[in-house]
Design a protein around this motif. Structure first.
Motif, PDB file in Angstrom:
ATOM      1  N   VAL A  61       0.847  -1.200   0.000  1.00  5.66           N
ATOM      2  CA  VAL A  61       0.000   0.000   0.000  1.00  5.66           C
ATOM      3  C   VAL A  61       0.880   1.247   0.000  1.00  5.66           C
ATOM      4  O   VAL A  61       1.832   1.361   0.762  1.00  5.66           O
ATOM      5  CB  VAL A  61      -0.957   0.002   1.216  1.00  5.66           C
ATOM      6  N   HIS A  73      -0.714   3.819  -8.143  1.00  8.18           N
ATOM      7  CA  HIS A  73      -0.416   3.669  -6.719  1.00  8.18           C
ATOM      8  C   HIS A  73      -1.233   2.495  -6.189  1.00  8.18           C
ATOM      9  O   HIS A  73      -2.409   2.352  -6.533  1.00  8.18           O
ATOM     10  CB  HIS A  73      -0.786   4.934  -5.934  1.00  8.18           C
ATOM     11  N   ASP A  75      -3.429   1.092  -3.632  1.00  4.75           N
ATOM     12  CA  ASP A  75      -4.241   1.571  -2.513  1.00  4.75           C
ATOM     13  C   ASP A  75      -4.710   0.394  -1.660  1.00  4.75           C
ATOM     14  O   ASP A  75      -4.533  -0.771  -2.029  1.00  4.75           O
ATOM     15  CB  ASP A  75      -5.417   2.424  -2.997  1.00  4.75           C
TER      16      ASP A  75
END
Length: 136
Positions: A61, A73, A75
């Motif tokens: 994460v 990214h 998440d």
């Protein structure tokens, strides 16, 4: 049309019911992936990385990753979804079965056809069993 096999398993529901769809689809340019497909590709990329590097998805994460859809990214939601598959694969590995992630397969030698190749997300191989996982 993309570089997928004309009779790819991922499009079976279409070509099995309408064989002419293969010819018709070839008439139109590939417009690229939509947002949902790109999101799925990112999850596949994370799963492949975690299996090959033996890294818990939750530890990823906040990390920046890249694949053919671009940068993304990791998440918490994506990591949690991928963790379900990762935990299953890890459990299988602990049973002594062989796990292979993201492998090209071509059943031509079994079926005598060259238009059914594709990529298997995860293969689990034992002495008398084979499990193929299509992560969704």
């Amino acid at each position: 049309m993309s570089d997928h096999a004309k009779l790819s398993p991922s499009k079976r529901s279409r070509w099995a019911l309408c064989p002419g769809s293969i010819r018709e689809e070839a008439k139109y340019p590939d417009t690229g992936s939509g947002p949902a497909a790109a999101d799925g590709t990112h999850s596949h990329t994370l799963l492949e990385h975690c299996i090959k590097q033996f890294v818990d998805p939750l530890s990823m994460v906040g990390q920046l990753m890249t694949d053919h859809e671009g940068l993304f990214h990791v998440d918490a939601d994506r990591a949690a979804r991928v963790k379900v598959a990762f935990d299953y694969v890890h459990k299988i590995e602990n049973l002594g079965l062989r796990v292979i992630s993201e492998t090209k397969v071509d059943p031509e030698f079994l079926l005598g056809r060259s238009d059914l190749s594709g990529t298997v997300d995860v293969q689990i191989i034992g002495d008398d069993m084979l499990e193929l996982i299509d992560y969704k």
